[in-house]
Scaffold this motif. Structure first.
Motif, PDB file in Angstrom:
ATOM      1  N   LEU A 136       0.850  -1.181   0.000  1.00 41.73           N
ATOM      2  CA  LEU A 136       0.000   0.000   0.000  1.00 41.73           C
ATOM      3  C   LEU A 136       0.891   1.238   0.000  1.00 41.73           C
ATOM      4  N   GLU A 137       0.302   2.395  -0.273  1.00 45.55           N
ATOM      5  CA  GLU A 137       1.125   3.582  -0.492  1.00 45.55           C
ATOM      6  C   GLU A 137       1.163   4.548   0.681  1.00 45.55           C
ATOM      7  N   SER A 138       0.355   4.335   1.718  1.00 47.00           N
ATOM      8  CA  SER A 138       0.346   5.276   2.837  1.00 47.00           C
ATOM      9  C   SER A 138      -0.149   4.593   4.095  1.00 47.00           C
ATOM     10  N   TRP A 139       0.167   5.209   5.233  1.00 47.69           N
ATOM     11  CA  TRP A 139      -0.334   4.729   6.515  1.00 47.69           C
ATOM     12  C   TRP A 139      -1.860   4.804   6.564  1.00 47.69           C
ATOM     13  N   GLU A 140      -2.434   5.834   5.953  1.00 46.71           N
ATOM     14  CA  GLU A 140      -3.889   5.944   5.905  1.00 46.71           C
ATOM     15  C   GLU A 140      -4.504   4.754   5.176  1.00 46.71           C
ATOM     16  N   GLU A 141      -3.834   4.262   4.132  1.00 44.10           N
ATOM     17  CA  GLU A 141      -4.355   3.100   3.419  1.00 44.10           C
ATOM     18  C   GLU A 141      -4.240   1.836   4.263  1.00 44.10           C
ATOM     19  N   VAL A 142      -3.209   1.732   5.090  1.00 47.54           N
ATOM     20  CA  VAL A 142      -3.108   0.592   6.003  1.00 47.54           C
ATOM     21  C   VAL A 142      -4.256   0.623   7.004  1.00 47.54           C
ATOM     22  N   LEU A 143      -4.551   1.802   7.553  1.00 46.10           N
ATOM     23  CA  LEU A 143      -5.668   1.922   8.494  1.00 46.10           C
ATOM     24  C   LEU A 143      -6.997   1.600   7.800  1.00 46.10           C
ATOM     25  N   ARG A 144      -7.153   2.060   6.566  1.00 43.60           N
ATOM     26  CA  ARG A 144      -8.361   1.724   5.803  1.00 43.60           C
ATOM     27  C   ARG A 144      -8.442   0.220   5.578  1.00 43.60           C
ATOM     28  N   ALA A 145      -7.292  -0.425   5.321  1.00 41.89           N
ATOM     29  CA  ALA A 145      -7.271  -1.881   5.167  1.00 41.89           C
ATOM     30  C   ALA A 145      -7.782  -2.556   6.431  1.00 41.89           C
ATOM     31  N   GLY A 146      -7.403  -2.022   7.598  1.00 42.30           N
ATOM     32  CA  GLY A 146      -7.900  -2.586   8.850  1.00 42.30           C
ATOM     33  C   GLY A 146      -9.408  -2.507   8.944  1.00 42.30           C
ATOM     34  N   ASP A 147      -9.984  -1.387   8.509  1.00 39.31           N
ATOM     35  CA  ASP A 147     -11.443  -1.255   8.509  1.00 39.31           C
ATOM     36  C   ASP A 147     -12.084  -2.282   7.589  1.00 39.31           C
ATOM     37  N   ILE A 148     -11.535  -2.434   6.394  1.00 42.82           N
ATOM     38  CA  ILE A 148     -12.105  -3.372   5.421  1.00 42.82           C
ATOM     39  C   ILE A 148     -11.997  -4.800   5.922  1.00 42.82           C
ATOM     40  N   LEU A 149     -10.863  -5.165   6.516  1.00 47.51           N
ATOM     41  CA  LEU A 149     -10.714  -6.506   7.074  1.00 47.51           C
ATOM     42  C   LEU A 149     -11.744  -6.754   8.173  1.00 47.51           C
ATOM     43  N   ALA A 150     -11.940  -5.755   9.048  1.00 49.35           N
ATOM     44  CA  ALA A 150     -12.906  -5.903  10.131  1.00 49.35           C
ATOM     45  C   ALA A 150     -14.331  -6.027   9.594  1.00 49.35           C
ATOM     46  N   MET A 151     -14.678  -5.204   8.595  1.00 48.89           N
ATOM     47  CA  MET A 151     -16.024  -5.255   8.034  1.00 48.89           C
ATOM     48  C   MET A 151     -16.314  -6.599   7.376  1.00 48.89           C
ATOM     49  N   ASN A 152     -15.254  -7.269   6.896  1.00 45.08           N
ATOM     50  CA  ASN A 152     -15.422  -8.577   6.263  1.00 45.08           C
ATOM     51  C   ASN A 152     -15.090  -9.729   7.202  1.00 45.08           C
ATOM     52  N   LYS A 153     -14.919  -9.408   8.516  1.00 43.75           N
ATOM     53  CA  LYS A 153     -14.669 -10.415   9.548  1.00 43.75           C
ATOM     54  C   LYS A 153     -13.442 -11.271   9.233  1.00 43.75           C
ATOM     55  N   VAL A 154     -12.419 -10.645   8.672  1.00 42.12           N
ATOM     56  CA  VAL A 154     -11.156 -11.327   8.405  1.00 42.12           C
ATOM     57  C   VAL A 154     -10.339 -11.348   9.697  1.00 42.12           C
ATOM     58  N   PRO A 155      -9.896 -12.521  10.169  1.00 41.18           N
ATOM     59  CA  PRO A 155      -9.133 -12.570  11.428  1.00 41.18           C
ATOM     60  C   PRO A 155      -7.764 -11.922  11.280  1.00 41.18           C
ATOM     61  N   ILE A 156      -7.440 -11.037  12.224  1.00 38.89           N
ATOM     62  CA  ILE A 156      -6.181 -10.287  12.189  1.00 38.89           C
ATOM     63  C   ILE A 156      -5.203 -10.888  13.179  1.00 38.89           C
ATOM     64  N   ASP A 157      -3.948 -11.009  12.761  1.00 39.59           N
ATOM     65  CA  ASP A 157      -2.879 -11.515  13.613  1.00 39.59           C
ATOM     66  C   ASP A 157      -2.250 -10.366  14.403  1.00 39.59           C
ATOM     67  N   ILE A 158      -1.717  -9.374  13.706  1.00 43.62           N
ATOM     68  CA  ILE A 158      -1.064  -8.228  14.341  1.00 43.62           C
ATOM     69  C   ILE A 158      -1.422  -6.959  13.565  1.00 43.62           C
ATOM     70  N   GLY A 159      -1.584  -5.862  14.310  1.00 40.62           N
ATOM     71  CA  GLY A 159      -1.672  -4.568  13.674  1.00 40.62           C
ATOM     72  C   GLY A 159      -3.046  -3.934  13.767  1.00 40.62           C
ATOM     73  N   PRO A 160      -3.123  -2.706  13.269  1.00 34.09           N
ATOM     74  CA  PRO A 160      -2.082  -1.941  12.584  1.00 34.09           C
ATOM     75  C   PRO A 160      -0.941  -1.558  13.536  1.00 34.09           C
ATOM     76  N   THR A 161       0.287  -1.686  13.036  1.00 31.56           N
ATOM     77  CA  THR A 161       1.447  -1.341  13.838  1.00 31.56           C
ATOM     78  C   THR A 161       2.628  -1.040  12.931  1.00 31.56           C
TER      79      THR A 161
END
Length: 311
Positions: free
Chosen positions: A221-246
């Motif tokens: 991804l190209e920015s920290w904001e896009e990483v944070l947005r990725a976290g939102d999308i993963l959560a909305m799709n109930k994708v299990p997260i290991d670590i992060g955002p960090t």
């Protein structure tokens, strides 16, 4: 640096337990573009800003993991030379005919001391990124679908004999060591980060008793904001997260690690610095991996799942 020899990561073939679940995850949640399906039942995908036909191939199997990871080389003459160099080094190589992977030329496959299969290839059909080459726009509608990474960035592989792996990659394939973690006794290397470009890493390895294991594939991804947005999308799709955002101390990358429906870990990644081959490698002690913030800089701790779960 001059781009010669091995250019960049090119593709990975990933095993998934349910093909259509895997496709939905990588196409609809991660936001990759599906580019084809072959007679073997494999599905081909690319990130929106990649020019080549594919960078991820999904194959249904009864066990998750990685079949092979490939690098694109400059041209056919380079491919021939590297094949000879590998053979002279003592490795057995296999020529995979053009077309065995969709829109991909001949590939040279070999097994490295960690038990992983690595491929080199010189040609793959360029399908473009949806933008014209003259006076292009900065992005296409595909860049707004899902997380929408711009490219397959790197992989981390777990297996034995990484000292031999480092020697092979550096002496034969032209990579250089960017960062390393020393073993618990301060001797030897428990983990290495290698680059064939001026990215902070194109491939990395961790010493592990079981051969041929995948820790993660990483998508840029190209920015920290896009990483944070990725976290939102993963959560909305109930994708299990290991670590992060960090943020890592190692490589300075900003990241989220999560699991696809088959249990393969993937990373949405941005940042890092730009090294060159004349830079002195950065060294982390084993304690520095945790307390020093090498793995998770804000929390300065180790995460057991990150260190132990592989496919």
């Amino acid at each position: 640096m001059a781009m010669t020899g091995v250019l960049r990561p090119g593709h990975a073939q990933l095993r998934v337990l349910n093909l259509e679940e895997g496709v939905r995850h990588y196409r609809d949640v991660l936001g990759m573009v599906e580019t084809g399906r072959d007679a073997q039942g494999r599905v081909y995908l690319k990130c929106w800003d990649e020019r080549d036909h594919n960078s991820l191939i999904l194959r249904e199997s009864d066990r998750a993991g990685i079949d092979f990871f490939a690098f694109k080389v400059l041209d056919e003459a380079t491919l021939d030379k590297l094949e000879r160099d590998l053979q002279e080094y003592g490795l057995t190589t296999e020529r995979i005919p053009a077309g065995e992977l969709m829109e991909t030329g001949e590939r040279v496959r070999f097994e490295i001391p960690s038990g992983h299969k690595i491929e080199l290839y010189a040609t793959k059909t360029q399908v473009g990124n949806g933008l014209q080459v003259t006076n292009p726009a900065p992005w296409t509608p595909a860049a707004e679908k899902g997380i929408a990474p711009v490219r397959l960035d790197h992989c981390l592989l777990y297996g034995p004999n990484i000292a031999e792996v480092k020697k092979l990659f550096c002496e034969v394939l032209g990579f250089y060591l960017v960062e390393r973690v020393l073993g618990p006794d301060g001797e030897g290397e428990a983990a290495i980060w290698l680059s064939c470009s001026h990215k902070v890493h194109d491939i990395a390895f961790v010493e592990h008793p079981e051969p041929g294991k995948l820790h993660h594939l990483s998508f840029l991804l190209e920015s920290w904001e896009e990483v944070l947005r990725a976290g939102d999308i993963l959560a909305m799709n109930k994708v299990p997260i290991d670590i992060g955002p960090t943020r890592h101390g190692i490589t300075r990358g900003c990241t989220i690690y999560a699991w696809d429906p088959s249990g393969n870990r993937f990373e949405t990644f941005m940042g890092g610095y730009q090294p060159y081959p004349d830079y002195e490698p950065t060294t982390w002690t084993f304690d520095g991996l945790g307390e020093g913030g090498g793995l998770d800089y804000p929390q300065r701790k180790l995460h057991e799942s990150f260190l132990t779960v592989v496919t």
